[in-house]
Write an enzyme that holds these catalytic residues in place. Structure first.
Site, mmCIF file in Angstrom:
data_model
loop_
_atom_site.group_PDB
_atom_site.id
_atom_site.type_symbol
_atom_site.label_atom_id
_atom_site.label_comp_id
_atom_site.label_asym_id
_atom_site.label_seq_id
_atom_site.Cartn_x
_atom_site.Cartn_y
_atom_site.Cartn_z
ATOM 1 N N LEU A 1 -9.830 0.794 -7.520
ATOM 2 C CA LEU A 1 -8.664 0.838 -6.652
ATOM 3 C C LEU A 1 -8.611 -0.377 -5.733
ATOM 4 C CD1 LEU A 1 -7.194 3.933 -4.956
ATOM 5 C CD2 LEU A 1 -7.720 1.975 -3.534
ATOM 6 N N GLN B 1 -7.441 -3.531 -7.397
ATOM 7 C CA GLN B 1 -5.998 -3.580 -7.601
ATOM 8 C C GLN B 1 -5.242 -3.711 -6.285
ATOM 9 O OE1 GLN B 1 -4.660 -3.987 -10.410
ATOM 10 N NE2 GLN B 1 -2.527 -3.925 -9.742
ATOM 11 N N GLU B 2 -5.740 -3.076 -5.246
ATOM 12 C CA GLU B 2 -5.029 -3.076 -3.963
ATOM 13 C C GLU B 2 -5.075 -4.438 -3.272
ATOM 14 O OE1 GLU B 2 -3.145 -1.133 -2.337
ATOM 15 O OE2 GLU B 2 -3.392 0.875 -3.147
ATOM 16 N N SER B 3 -6.257 -4.998 -3.127
ATOM 17 C CA SER B 3 -6.403 -6.170 -2.253
ATOM 18 C C SER B 3 -7.164 -7.324 -2.865
ATOM 19 C CB SER B 3 -7.133 -5.762 -0.964
ATOM 20 O OG SER B 3 -8.483 -5.390 -1.252
ATOM 21 N N TYR C 1 0.159 0.202 -11.579
ATOM 22 C CA TYR C 1 -0.983 0.431 -10.689
ATOM 23 C C TYR C 1 -1.938 1.477 -11.263
ATOM 24 C CZ TYR C 1 -3.303 1.886 -6.292
ATOM 25 O OH TYR C 1 -4.207 2.221 -5.314
#
Length: 671
Positions: free
Chosen positions: A517, A520-522, A626
């Site tokens: 996660l 993918q997020e940051s 996502y």
């Protein structure tokens, strides 16, 4: 590769990564007077202070600062409307083979197009290395047409691909329309595409090309489509604007659009127009996950067959939503899946998602006997064509073929010479300097430009340079460009490992899912900020952070969200809560983390689906992408963290359907 060998390969880079993690990732303070001048110049650009920019350029010139080209670029680009070709050529000569040279060339080509200076445009265009600006491409086609070259097909494709209203592509369309290369049908096609994409300005701009002017083209057909339809007398056949208004109405309320078509409007349209109007109504019905979607696609196809063109005028996106509607039906309508994929363009059919689902359809539809075995063999070949690719559908295809989870072999270690070449690369050095000063946009663009033309070994060395400086997004993105040589330790690094693993386990989470996660997020950028205000490693929204902090008994302050440990605690706690709320389903939980819990609660209503089908039918493009990427990442991180081979299907969990009647009620407090 054997798992023990892989983990030994990871150990070789552990020391480098551990050192990199300790490096400061926040915006560095200016270390030299030159750094201060660069930051002052960037602020002057933001404020539009021409005098301060000129002063910064004068002061930085004698310092030979690595970012002096950017100060020069900012100063010149701000007054580009008034400069001469000689001034631009002098800039090129000062900064040859740099990103800012090519960046200014992009800007200058746009200016030359606006000036209609085709001689200078043609002279400069061949030197444009990036060549990735759609408006420049349209100007280039105008220049080629004026030289007498046949650009019809390329011009049509370029105009249709441009999503925004602009001067270059509008000029191209206007020029070719006047020359008779384009006709009114092309204009209506463009207006339809823009309407389908929800691009009001581009649709209206296209309609201005028609002569005589379209009835009501400047009126409020976009905002009030039903009023446009109501103004069409019953005795007159609806026109092209009515068809656009129908499509726009479908976007606002597909049920109302369907009722109008069923009430007789479809019969008054030309069959091809009725087919497209029904297809848009079906598309928006599918986007809302409503069961009537396939019926409406069938209506569209009936009119298309009457028109004699099948679904050839429909976009790949419209056809993709037919596939998704068919995947959501019970039983799965594999015939509709195959039908829609066959109607796509070659580019659309080559997307791994449609390669995979097309093969699944063929396997389901294959009959007994010789012909059926040939169909199954072709389907297995299609799965094999993507099975080695490192993405969601590549993994699913491999597992469908019964292949054991496999990882690419680790590349040979980088030599001292390869590392040194990356360290000496002036563009990479400028990019790292810009990033260290907090100039993220400039640093990222400089870095990406520097990668043009690099082979796998050079890319691995550049990625390792970024890794060693804890610039994790460049590390990952650069390593992902390699083809033959794949370094999983670069593509799936584990910064802040002790903290991430500890917080994940405190929350009762699989650390591989948390890492998947965060990646993918940051991309592990600790001070990352999204356009909607999410912050930090786990991109926690302020309202969510405040709610979770209160639940944990913490006194919340806005600064807490930027603290690495606190961001991890807030993010992992929230992920645990949504995972619990969705019965432990990773797909539902990751969708909730991205789009909020309310949406996936609605998206799970309907038939029970295998998780991959459910993920593919998520209505939001961002959330759909996502979920697939987070779960694919997690499969690799499971190996990196030493737990298991990267089986994706095992991680997707059980089928997804409505909340079980014996499940606890939904946690409506979740933000």
């Amino acid at each position: 590769m054997q798992w023990k060998t892989f983990h030994r390969c990871l150990a070789r880079v552990a020391t480098v990564f551990a050192a990199a993690v300790c490096a400061a990732t926040a915006v560095a303070q200016p270390a030299t007077p030159g750094d201060r001048i660069v930051l002052d110049a960037r602020e002057a650009l933001r404020k539009g202070d021409a005098r301060a920019l000129a002063d910064a350029k004068r002061r930085i010139e004698p310092l030979k600062h690595p970012l002096a080209p950017w100060v020069d670029y900012w100063e010149l680009s701000r007054r580009l409307r008034e400069v001469t070709a000689d001034e631009v050529e002098a800039f090129y000569a000062r900064w040859p083979d740099t990103y800012v040279e090519d960046r200014l060339r992009n800007d200058w080509l746009l200016e030359l197009g606006r000036r209609r200076d085709w001689d200078d445009f043609r002279r400069d265009l061949p030197r444009f290395r990036m060549n990735d600006d759609r408006q420049v491409a349209c100007y280039a086609l105008v220049a080629a047409h004026l030289e007498g070259r046949d650009v019809g097909n390329a011009a049509r494709a370029a105009w249709f691909a441009q999503r925004d209203a602009d001067d270059g592509c509008h000029l191209l369309a206007r020029t070719l329309l006047a020359a008779g290369v384009f006709g009114p049908a092309d204009v209506w096609r463009k207006a339809r595409l823009a309407t389908e994409q929800q691009r009001a300005a581009a649709a209206r701009q296209a309609l201005t090309l028609l002569a005589p002017p379209v009835r009501g083209a400047d009126a409020n057909w976009w905002d009030q489509p039903e009023a446009t339809l109501d103004r069409t007398p019953l005795g007159r056949r609806p026109d092209g604007l009515d068809v656009l208004a129908l499509a726009r109405l479908a976007a606002l309320d597909a049920e109302r659009a369907a009722r109008r078509l069923e009430a007789g409007l479809a019969g008054r349209l030309e069959p091809e127009a009725a087919a497209w109007a029904w297809a848009q109504t079906a598309r928006w019905t599918a986007l809302r996950l409503q069961p009537q979607a396939l019926e409406r696609y069938a209506q569209a196809r009936a009119y298309a067959e009457r028109a004699g063109d099948g679904a050839s005028a429909w976009s790949d996106d419209t056809l993709a939503w037919q596939v998704r509607a068919a995947l959501r039906s019970k039983p799965t309508r594999w015939d509709a899946v195959r039908q829609a994929i066959d109607a796509m363009t070659p580019t659309g059919r080559s997307d791994p998602a449609w390669v995979y689902w097309g093969a699944r359809a063929d396997l389901a539809l294959a009959a007994d006997g010789e012909a059926g075995e040939a169909q199954r063999s072709a389907a297995r070949q299609a799965l094999a064509s993507i099975a080695g690719q490192m993405h969601f559908y590549g993994k699913l295809a491999a597992e469908d073929l019964g292949r054991s989870p496999a990882l690419p072999p680790a590349p040979a270690p980088l030599s001292a010479a390869e590392r040194a070449a990356a360290q000496r690369h002036p563009g990479l050095a400028r990019a790292l300097h810009a990033l260290a000063l907090g100039l993220r946009s400039e640093g990222v663009r400089e870095w990406n430009f520097s990668l043009i033309g690099m082979g796998d070994r050079e890319l691995l060395a550049a990625a390792q340079l970024a890794c060693s400086r804890a610039v994790w997004d460049r590390c990952i993105n650069t390593s992902e460009r390699t083809r033959a040589e794949v370094d999983l330790a670069q593509r799936f690094p584990t910064p802040f490992r002790d903290a991430v693993v500890e917080r994940a386990r405190d929350a009762g989470l699989d650390p591989a899912l948390v890492y998947g996660l965060i990646r993918q997020e940051s991309r592990f950028v600790t001070d990352a900020r999204s356009g909607v205000g999410a912050s930090g490693l786990m991109q926690v929204m302020p309202a969510t952070a405040r709610w979770v902090a209160r639940r944990l008994g913490l006194t919340y302050t806005p600064q807490m969200i930027d603290d690495l440990q606190t961001n991890l605690r807030l993010g992992t706690t929230y992920l645990r809560l949504v995972l619990d709320d969705f019965g432990g389903s990773p797909a539902l939980a990751t969708a909730a983390y991205n789009a909020g819990p309310g949406r996936p609660r609605r998206w799970r209503d309907g038939p029970e689906l295998e998780p991959a089908m459910w993920a593919e039918t998520i209505p939001f493009n961002e959330t759909r992408d996502y979920v697939k990427k987070v779960l694919s990442n997690a499969a690799y991180y499971a190996v990196v963290l030493g737990s298991e081979p990267p089986s994706l299907k095992a991680r997707l969990g059980p089928p997804i359907g409505p909340r079980p009647v014996d499940a606890p009620p939904a946690n409506d407090e979740l933000p």
